[in-house]
Design an enzyme around this catalytic site. Structure first.
Site, PDB file in Angstrom:
ATOM      1  CD  GLU A  70      37.587  45.512  34.333  1.00 36.34           C
ATOM      2  OE1 GLU A  70      36.372  45.664  34.174  1.00 36.34           O
ATOM      3  OE2 GLU A  70      38.340  46.407  34.818  1.00 36.34           O
TER       4      GLU A  70
ATOM      5  CB  SER B  85      41.112  37.088  42.201  1.00 34.32           C
ATOM      6  OG  SER B  85      42.230  37.698  42.824  1.00 34.32           O
TER       7      SER B  85
ATOM      8  CB  THR C 227      37.107  30.426  30.073  1.00 41.05           C
ATOM      9  OG1 THR C 227      38.307  30.475  30.845  1.00 41.05           O
ATOM     10  CG2 THR C 227      36.893  29.007  29.562  1.00 41.05           C
TER      11      THR C 227
ATOM     12  CD  GLU D 152      31.403  31.417  39.423  1.00 36.67           C
ATOM     13  OE1 GLU D 152      32.489  32.038  39.313  1.00 36.67           O
ATOM     14  OE2 GLU D 152      30.290  31.982  39.344  1.00 36.67           O
ATOM     15  NE  ARG D 153      37.541  31.534  42.739  1.00 31.67           N
ATOM     16  CZ  ARG D 153      37.239  32.082  41.563  1.00 31.67           C
ATOM     17  NH1 ARG D 153      36.756  31.306  40.592  1.00 31.67           N
ATOM     18  NH2 ARG D 153      37.399  33.367  41.362  1.00 31.67           N
TER      19      ARG D 153
END
Length: 271
Positions: free
Chosen positions: A128, A133, A160, A247-248
């Site tokens: 936002e 993060s 994305t 994801e990282r």
């Protein structure tokens, strides 16, 4: 360079197949996509037709039940070639797994086959304007109404696949007073009244990557839009923490592949 033994002959055959796909369906168009700020929708459909979306997903939902090394190969090949506009990774290895692991049977049956074919493109809306993060700082709210529905309000940025997305997993507070323990995830479809997409964001790099703002103004969501149903209400932060490591790792794999490609191109040039 140390020889890698990570991949089998089947993996390498897949790598060759995906390289041919990139040569035909991505390479001739990527420069133009960088100019327009997003990739053409057709490349998603062609990827789905060739089985390059949601490969790790179970066959019952349209995937191949493949191991994650096939996805790793995609990350490596796309980033080694600088094809940064392709959002297959987020779609196949972030959005789809959330639905597969936490969704209800009805949600899985509705969304997963369409994600596998490219009929639907997925995005996840965490960041936002005032909460990047820091997921505990999310301000968007989805407050339950007397009839059981939810009223979603807030905005997201740097999303994305946001421009193309047909379904977005939205992170919102269902119990704002509870902080992170009051976070839930919602499935919001394109065209839902009150859900609007803002401008596509122009970036210093990743110019062909579809990145946009999303706005939610009194978006009325049925109870079954809550990912996982009532059992997962206020458990969204747990889901996020469980999925963020992979994801990282995807980012790390892609970065290493891009770095190795840069070194290889530099060595070839100076020779």
């Amino acid at each position: 360079m140390i020889e890698r033994t990570l991949f089998s002959a089947d993996h390498e055959a897949f790598r060759d197949s995906f390289r041919r796909f990139m040569d035909k369906e991505i390479a001739p168009f990527h420069e133009a996509w960088e100019e327009q700020g997003y990739v053409d929708r057709a490349v998603w459909n062609k990827a789905g037709e060739n089985g390059f979306l949601c490969m790790a997903m179970p066959e019952q939902y349209g995937g191949a039940g493949a191991d994650l090394l096939y996805s790793v190969i995609q990350f490596e090949e796309l980033w080694a070639r600088g094809f940064t506009g392709i959002g297959f990774g987020l779609h196949s290895e972030i959005v789809a797994p959330y639905i597969e692991r936490y969704g209800t049977d009805a949600q899985k049956a509705h969304y997963l086959p369409k994600l596998a074919t490219g009929e639907m493109i997925g995005a996840i809306a965490m960041s936002e304007p005032a909460a990047g993060s820091d997921l505990q700082g999310v301000k968007s709210t989805a407050l339950q109404q007397p009839d059981g529905s939810y009223l979603l309000n807030g905005s997201k940025t740097f999303i994305t696949n946001g421009w193309h997305a047909d379904v977005v997993i939205v992170v919102a507070k269902t119990d704002p007073a509870a902080g992170a323990k009051g976070t839930s995830l919602f499935l919001v479809e394109r065209g839902t009244p009150g859900f609007e997409k803002g401008k596509r964001l122009k970036k210093l790099g990743l110019k062909a990557q579809d990145t946009s703002e999303l706005f939610f103004n009194d978006v009325r969501l049925p109870a079954d839009a809550l990912l996982g149903g009532e059992a997962m209400k206020n458990r969204g932060f747990i889901c996020l923490m469980e999925q963020l490591p992979w994801e990282r790792l995807q980012i790390a794999i892609s970065a290493v592949a891009a770095s190795q490609a840069a070194i290889d191109m530099t060595v070839a040039y100076v020779k």
